[in-house]
Design a protein around this motif. Sequence first.
Motif, mmCIF file in Angstrom:
data_model
loop_
_atom_site.group_PDB
_atom_site.id
_atom_site.type_symbol
_atom_site.label_atom_id
_atom_site.label_comp_id
_atom_site.label_asym_id
_atom_site.label_seq_id
_atom_site.Cartn_x
_atom_site.Cartn_y
_atom_site.Cartn_z
ATOM 1 N N PHE A 296 -15.520 0.600 0.446
ATOM 2 C CA PHE A 296 -16.694 1.064 -0.284
ATOM 3 C C PHE A 296 -16.297 1.542 -1.677
ATOM 4 N N GLY A 297 -17.116 1.245 -2.669
ATOM 5 C CA GLY A 297 -16.914 1.761 -4.015
ATOM 6 C C GLY A 297 -18.257 2.056 -4.664
ATOM 7 N N GLU A 298 -18.279 3.069 -5.535
ATOM 8 C CA GLU A 298 -19.519 3.406 -6.227
ATOM 9 C C GLU A 298 -19.217 4.028 -7.581
ATOM 10 N N MET A 299 -20.183 3.896 -8.491
ATOM 11 C CA MET A 299 -20.160 4.591 -9.785
ATOM 12 C C MET A 299 -21.471 5.345 -9.913
ATOM 13 N N ARG A 300 -21.372 6.605 -10.381
ATOM 14 C CA ARG A 300 -22.568 7.436 -10.583
ATOM 15 C C ARG A 300 -22.471 8.082 -11.962
ATOM 16 N N TYR A 301 -23.620 8.333 -12.555
ATOM 17 C CA TYR A 301 -23.646 8.991 -13.860
ATOM 18 C C TYR A 301 -24.606 10.180 -13.793
ATOM 19 N N LYS B 44 -13.597 4.067 2.748
ATOM 20 C CA LYS B 44 -13.798 3.046 3.775
ATOM 21 C C LYS B 44 -14.729 3.589 4.853
ATOM 22 N N THR B 45 -15.740 2.790 5.203
ATOM 23 C CA THR B 45 -16.687 3.164 6.250
ATOM 24 C C THR B 45 -16.091 2.866 7.612
ATOM 25 N N ILE B 46 -16.183 3.856 8.491
ATOM 26 C CA ILE B 46 -15.655 3.748 9.845
ATOM 27 C C ILE B 46 -16.818 3.904 10.817
ATOM 28 N N SER B 47 -16.973 2.935 11.716
ATOM 29 C CA SER B 47 -18.013 3.013 12.735
ATOM 30 C C SER B 47 -17.464 3.798 13.918
ATOM 31 N N LEU B 48 -18.039 4.963 14.178
ATOM 32 C CA LEU B 48 -17.571 5.816 15.273
ATOM 33 C C LEU B 48 -18.284 5.537 16.580
ATOM 34 N N ASN B 49 -19.546 5.092 16.505
ATOM 35 C CA ASN B 49 -20.313 4.775 17.699
ATOM 36 C C ASN B 49 -21.394 3.773 17.316
ATOM 37 N N PRO B 50 -21.141 2.471 17.509
ATOM 38 C CA PRO B 50 -22.117 1.457 17.111
ATOM 39 C C PRO B 50 -23.472 1.595 17.804
ATOM 40 N N VAL B 51 -23.496 2.081 19.041
ATOM 41 C CA VAL B 51 -24.763 2.236 19.769
ATOM 42 C C VAL B 51 -25.665 3.249 19.058
ATOM 43 N N LEU B 52 -25.078 4.343 18.594
ATOM 44 C CA LEU B 52 -25.839 5.370 17.881
ATOM 45 C C LEU B 52 -25.911 5.116 16.378
ATOM 46 N N GLY B 53 -25.248 4.076 15.911
ATOM 47 C CA GLY B 53 -25.220 3.843 14.477
ATOM 48 C C GLY B 53 -24.502 4.960 13.747
ATOM 49 N N LEU B 54 -23.475 5.536 14.370
ATOM 50 C CA LEU B 54 -22.737 6.651 13.774
ATOM 51 C C LEU B 54 -21.588 6.119 12.928
ATOM 52 N N THR B 55 -21.646 6.385 11.632
ATOM 53 C CA THR B 55 -20.581 5.975 10.719
ATOM 54 C C THR B 55 -20.192 7.152 9.835
ATOM 55 N N VAL B 56 -18.951 7.106 9.364
ATOM 56 C CA VAL B 56 -18.481 8.079 8.388
ATOM 57 C C VAL B 56 -17.709 7.308 7.316
ATOM 58 N N THR B 57 -17.897 7.713 6.069
ATOM 59 C CA THR B 57 -17.209 7.097 4.944
ATOM 60 C C THR B 57 -16.510 8.181 4.146
ATOM 61 N N PRO B 58 -15.223 8.447 4.418
ATOM 62 C CA PRO B 58 -14.494 9.383 3.565
ATOM 63 C C PRO B 58 -14.241 8.716 2.214
ATOM 64 N N PHE B 59 -14.292 9.500 1.131
ATOM 65 C CA PHE B 59 -14.059 8.921 -0.188
ATOM 66 C C PHE B 59 -13.299 9.886 -1.081
ATOM 67 N N VAL B 60 -12.687 9.317 -2.094
ATOM 68 C CA VAL B 60 -11.982 10.069 -3.129
ATOM 69 C C VAL B 60 -12.439 9.480 -4.463
ATOM 70 N N GLY B 61 -12.493 10.315 -5.495
ATOM 71 C CA GLY B 61 -13.005 9.797 -6.746
ATOM 72 C C GLY B 61 -12.487 10.498 -7.986
ATOM 73 N N LEU B 62 -12.809 9.899 -9.108
ATOM 74 C CA LEU B 62 -12.436 10.379 -10.426
ATOM 75 C C LEU B 62 -13.705 10.767 -11.170
ATOM 76 N N VAL B 63 -13.681 11.900 -11.873
ATOM 77 C CA VAL B 63 -14.827 12.405 -12.633
ATOM 78 C C VAL B 63 -14.414 12.470 -14.102
ATOM 79 N N ILE B 64 -15.181 11.799 -14.978
ATOM 80 C CA ILE B 64 -14.821 11.702 -16.393
ATOM 81 C C ILE B 64 -16.056 11.961 -17.257
ATOM 82 N N GLY B 65 -15.932 12.808 -18.281
ATOM 83 C CA GLY B 65 -17.023 13.058 -19.211
ATOM 84 C C GLY B 65 -17.035 14.505 -19.644
ATOM 85 N N ASP B 66 -18.228 15.138 -19.664
ATOM 86 C CA ASP B 66 -18.316 16.566 -19.980
ATOM 87 C C ASP B 66 -17.515 17.381 -18.969
ATOM 88 N N MET B 67 -17.364 16.863 -17.772
ATOM 89 C CA MET B 67 -16.495 17.454 -16.751
ATOM 90 C C MET B 67 -15.424 16.416 -16.419
#
Length: 192
Positions: A41-46, A60-83
Amino acid sequence: MLISLSTFAQKHAGVEQYYYTGVNQSQIVPRIYFQNKKNWFGEMRYNYEANNTLSINAGKTISLNPVLGLTVTPFVGLVIGDMNGGNLGSNLSLELNSLFFSAESQYTFSVSENNENFFYNWSELGCQFNDYLYAGLALQYTRPYELKNTWEPGLMLGFTLKNWTFPLYAFNPITTTRNFVLGINWEWNAKD
């Protein structure tokens, strides 16, 4: 923001445009995201973490329980600009028939100013009534560095038409600090 209402095992991408308005504030917050068929997974936000600030996140999205549609996506990112700094966080999604829950939690830190660091969570609990309409509750929680916690409960209502979604949120709707978020979102799904 609305985390996808479907668990994907295919490529998908989207463009989201949110308009925030409230007491003495208005802000446009665009987001672009992509997930490949191996669930990277990748994203850009402003304007999300701070005004005039771009964030780039990957995980990366990890499916923990397909029957319940339970997923978790841990992420790390870079913040650039006024902050300038980084993000550590996760997106959690759960679906059971027409009910859904999602939560985006993140810790954002500045490399120059500790007082800009904060923890943030956006959670939603709702019901998809049919192919076109969903509604429910939303909650924003912010814990700024060494400041008082901010809780903003709200209501959400969304309309879906093919690949388009139009969410509307009202936070603190019965107080003088009420604020609103209106979204226009488009999502593409690969046909494998």
